[in-house]
Design a protein around this motif. Structure first.
Motif, mmCIF file in Angstrom:
data_model
loop_
_atom_site.group_PDB
_atom_site.id
_atom_site.type_symbol
_atom_site.label_atom_id
_atom_site.label_comp_id
_atom_site.label_asym_id
_atom_site.label_seq_id
_atom_site.Cartn_x
_atom_site.Cartn_y
_atom_site.Cartn_z
ATOM 1 N N ASP A 1 -24.703 41.912 82.213
ATOM 2 C CA ASP A 1 -23.910 41.486 81.056
ATOM 3 C C ASP A 1 -24.775 40.906 79.948
ATOM 4 O OD1 ASP A 1 -21.578 42.418 82.155
ATOM 5 O OD2 ASP A 1 -21.018 40.495 83.024
ATOM 6 N N THR A 2 -26.083 41.103 80.047
ATOM 7 C CA THR A 2 -27.004 40.716 78.972
ATOM 8 C C THR A 2 -27.839 41.942 78.607
ATOM 9 O OG1 THR A 2 -27.052 38.424 79.750
ATOM 10 C CG2 THR A 2 -28.796 39.098 78.249
ATOM 11 N N LEU A 3 -28.912 42.194 79.358
ATOM 12 C CA LEU A 3 -29.686 43.412 79.121
ATOM 13 C C LEU A 3 -28.934 44.653 79.594
ATOM 14 C CD1 LEU A 3 -33.292 42.337 80.206
ATOM 15 C CD2 LEU A 3 -32.604 43.084 77.914
ATOM 16 N N VAL A 4 -28.180 44.490 80.655
ATOM 17 C CA VAL A 4 -27.503 45.618 81.284
ATOM 18 C C VAL A 4 -26.014 45.329 81.367
ATOM 19 C CG1 VAL A 4 -27.235 46.853 83.484
ATOM 20 C CG2 VAL A 4 -29.525 46.307 82.635
ATOM 21 N N PRO B 1 -17.330 43.494 87.817
ATOM 22 C CA PRO B 1 -18.345 43.868 88.815
ATOM 23 C C PRO B 1 -17.736 44.305 90.146
ATOM 24 C CG PRO B 1 -18.984 41.853 87.685
ATOM 25 C CD PRO B 1 -17.590 42.157 87.237
ATOM 26 N N THR B 2 -16.630 43.667 90.534
ATOM 27 C CA THR B 2 -16.013 44.011 91.825
ATOM 28 C C THR B 2 -15.344 45.383 91.812
ATOM 29 O OG1 THR B 2 -14.064 42.751 91.129
ATOM 30 C CG2 THR B 2 -15.663 41.636 92.556
ATOM 31 N N ILE C 1 -15.462 41.307 99.039
ATOM 32 C CA ILE C 1 -15.416 40.037 98.306
ATOM 33 C C ILE C 1 -15.415 38.858 99.290
ATOM 34 C CG2 ILE C 1 -13.967 38.567 96.838
ATOM 35 C CD1 ILE C 1 -13.061 41.158 95.407
ATOM 36 N N ASN C 2 -14.609 38.961 100.327
ATOM 37 C CA ASN C 2 -14.522 37.879 101.314
ATOM 38 C C ASN C 2 -15.832 37.722 102.085
ATOM 39 O OD1 ASN C 2 -11.892 37.188 100.680
ATOM 40 N ND2 ASN C 2 -10.994 38.602 102.175
ATOM 41 N N ALA C 3 -16.491 38.838 102.354
ATOM 42 C CA ALA C 3 -17.775 38.772 103.065
ATOM 43 C C ALA C 3 -18.804 38.013 102.249
ATOM 44 C CB ALA C 3 -18.277 40.183 103.375
ATOM 45 N N CYS D 1 -24.636 51.290 85.856
ATOM 46 C CA CYS D 1 -25.359 50.414 84.928
ATOM 47 C C CYS D 1 -25.866 51.190 83.718
ATOM 48 C CB CYS D 1 -26.523 49.729 85.635
ATOM 49 S SG CYS D 1 -25.992 48.445 86.778
ATOM 50 N N ILE D 2 -25.664 50.608 82.552
ATOM 51 C CA ILE D 2 -26.129 51.193 81.289
ATOM 52 C C ILE D 2 -26.754 50.088 80.448
ATOM 53 C CG2 ILE D 2 -24.545 53.138 81.187
ATOM 54 C CD1 ILE D 2 -22.625 51.413 79.584
#
Length: 637
Positions: free
Chosen positions: A20-23, A30-31, A60-62, A105-106
């Motif tokens: 969420d900055t460079l990428v 994200p989930t 998520i729980n893990a 990812c971009i």
């Protein structure tokens, strides 16, 4: 020099956050990656016993459980230790997660630009991130996004220290031998990238990442994230329209076609001219099945309809062959039987009509003068029909149109399929035709008198589902325009110098006095951009596993059709549309005041408009539920 860059360059060392900055990611959250992991896993495991359900919640729980056990950062291996599948399944899921993370990812272009400016100005640049992914994957992601030249990667999963506790920043200051004031950190998270380093005396710059609305149920946000990143021509209205609106619809339609062809074991496919040309181009990009052989068949409603009129030249039969519009012009009747109204102007005037005469479908059979006029034409209609029938059938034999095959077109009621099936039956060619269309309308039954048709619709399908909704009717002209070939419609068939049957075309509607008109270039732009979208999205691996529905892939075009912006109307309203020998503007609305004094003209102009929502919005020019108004007016008419 930009104020932010000038401030950053005052420091000895510049630290950049990654995600969420460079990428950034195509997905909104994200989930959402975990949804894709489940889809990919299940696509690889065909039987229901092998498939998994609810992986996102498990994953998520893990991670929550792992973080409770481990004070600083966890690794992806530690997370998967808390997922209660077999070691083999966990390993496969983990590898799919890593693969998917890489693919979604971009680069965040503006921040990567800032990153490169820092390098260009000789600054020491490091990358600092709280992330459970392993370092080799992160390096691959950075390289994939064109982010190179940094001196050091400080990753919490490798160092076991995090930004959110401040331990990772203390580690960096020690390793780089820096005072806090010599370091500036750039990130997007309030606590980890701003408050924590500020408390420590490290200078910071916060960025805000613009995110689309989250729509996880339909995947529309994901689609538009992909579009917004991939499209390189947003400044060109028509290219963006093609890329964002036509491209996704066409892409989804082609994948639907291929799936159906394989399911039905069809290996011979004919794309009908003219709307089928852009479809065949898209098919040739997407199709990887060499057993599917596709051909472009130069046909039209006129070239298939006129040759079979001799078999039943009654006016009632002709009505089932014309456009189903509520208003029928005399021009379209002549066009429907393959005759030029100009060549019969004396006969037209004899019965008190002119070139602009029209009739309403529900009362047309009560027009005694029209019936008398038509009866006078019947001998000529039959003679011309029989002549064209011979050449049309020879063309079909030449193109090996026989046996079991599919036909593909835009829609709407299977008329051309009916005409073709009837013709092949008359000359004794065995055939089983399966028709595939972007939509099958509720008036398909008018084409069932000559035998049952096999019809299949992508966006809507009244043939197979009586509860379907015709999604393009309020803007049918706009919809059809997007698919138009850049050549004239097929008139009939003639022999070339080698005695080969070829299609004779009408002059192209958007060419006048040898000059191509603006509409030609507009349609060319739209379609070229749509094919660019298909080429681009086919190169994205993870997208193949997303269950995009027809409604999602149609959503952007539907938004233009039902809720056009002022710019949409400005750019598209005056676009000319040609149908059954007549010319219309997509929107031909006059002023509100004009219709107050000429109310009958309002009904006529609305019926003539091929983009009725656009007509109503151009007329009223105010925020209003135009689709509801359209439905009310449609029911009253």
């Amino acid at each position: 020099m930009d104020h932010k860059l000038k401030y950053i360059l005052k420091h000895d060392c510049v630290s950049f956050d990654i995600f969420d900055t460079l990428v950034k990611r195509y997905v909104s959250l994200p989930t959402d990656v975990f949804d894709i992991v489940e889809l990919r896993y299940n696509s690889l495991h065909g039987t229901s016993n092998e498939k998994i359900r609810g992986f996102k919640e498990l994953r998520i729980n893990a991670e929550l459980k792992a973080r409770k056990k481990i004070i600083e950062e966890v690794s992806i291996d530690e997370i998967y230790n808390f997922i209660e599948f077999s070691p083999a399944i966990n390993e496969e899921l983990k590898n799919l997660e890593l693969k998917t993370e890489y693919e979604v990812c971009i680069p965040n272009k503006s921040i990567v630009g800032l990153f490169n400016e820092c390098l260009k100005n000789g600054k020491k640049v490091i990358i600092t991130s709280d992330m459970y992914l392993p370092e080799d994957i992160i390096k691959d992601i950075l390289s994939h996004c064109g982010i190179t030249g940094y001196e050091k990667l400080y990753l919490s999963s490798s160092i076991k220290r995090t930004k959110r506790t401040g331990a990772l920043f203390r580690y960096i200051l020690d390793k780089e031998n820096l005072k806090p004031c010599q370091l500036v950190h750039i990130g997007d998270t309030l606590k980890s990238d701003f408050i924590r380093p500020k408390i420590m005396g490290i200078h910071t710059t916060m960025i805000t990442l613009t995110k689309s609305k989250v729509d996880n149920t339909s995947y529309l946000s994901l689609l538009n994230n992909v579009i917004d990143y991939m499209c390189q021509t947003k400044e060109d209205y028509f290219k963006y329209l093609g890329y964002r609106c036509l491209g996704p619809l066409l892409w989804g339609y082609i994948h639907w076609l291929i799936k159906n062809f394989q399911k039905e074991d069809l290996n011979k496919i004919y794309f009908f001219a003219r709307d089928g040309l852009i479809m065949k181009k898209a098919f040739d990009i997407v199709n990887k099945d060499e057993s599917l052989k596709s051909y472009y068949l130069e046909v039209s409603r006129r070239s298939l309809r006129v040759p079979i009129l001799w078999n039943d030249p009654s006016f009632i039969n002709l009505l089932t062959m014309l456009s189903p519009s509520k208003r029928i012009s005399l021009k379209s009747i002549f066009d429907g039987v393959g005759l030029n109204i100009i060549d019969h102007i004396a006969l037209v005037r004899k019965y008190g009509y002119d070139l602009n005469s029209y009739f309403y479908r529900n009362t047309i059979l009560e027009e005694n003068r029209l019936m008398l006029l038509y009866n006078e034409l019947q001998n000529e209609i039959i003679l011309n029909s029989k002549k064209e029938f011979v050449l049309m059938c020879e063309y079909m034999k030449q193109m090996h149109v026989e046996g079991r095959f599919a036909v593909v077109d835009i829609g709407w009621s299977g008329g051309m399929q009916r005409f073709l099936q009837k013709s092949l039956g008359i000359i004794g060619i065995e055939n089983e035709i399966l028709g595939y269309y972007t939509g099958v309308a509720d008036y398909y039954k008018r084409n069932m008198n000559d035998g049952k048709l096999s019809l299949h619709g992508y966006l809507f399908d009244f043939y197979n589902n009586v509860n379907s909704v015709d999604k393009r009717s309020p803007f049918v002209g706009l919809y059809e325009t997007l698919f138009l070939e850049q050549k004239g419609s097929v008139k009939n068939y003639i022999r070339d110098k080698n005695e080969w049957l070829v299609a004779e075309r009408y002059d192209y509607e958007y060419q006048m006095n040898g000059e191509l008109q603006e509409e030609y270039y507009i349609v060319e732009k739209i379609q070229s951009a749509a094919l660019d979208f298909i080429n681009d999205i086919e190169a994205i691996e993870f997208v193949k596993y997303i269950p995009f529905t027809p409604d999602v892939l149609f959503a952007n075009l539907k938004a233009v059709g039902l809720s056009p912006s002022r710019k949409d109307l400005k750019m598209l309203a005056k676009f000319r549309f040609f149908d059954e020998g007549e010319t219309f503007s997509l929107v031909s609305s006059k002023s509100f005041i004009y219709y107050v004094f000429n109310p009958r003209c309002l009904k006529n102009d609305l019926l003539s408009s091929k983009w009725k929502i656009g007509f109503l919005k151009c007329l009223l020019k105010i925020p209003f539920p135009y689709f509801k108004l359209y439905k009310i007016l449609k029911n009253r008419n």
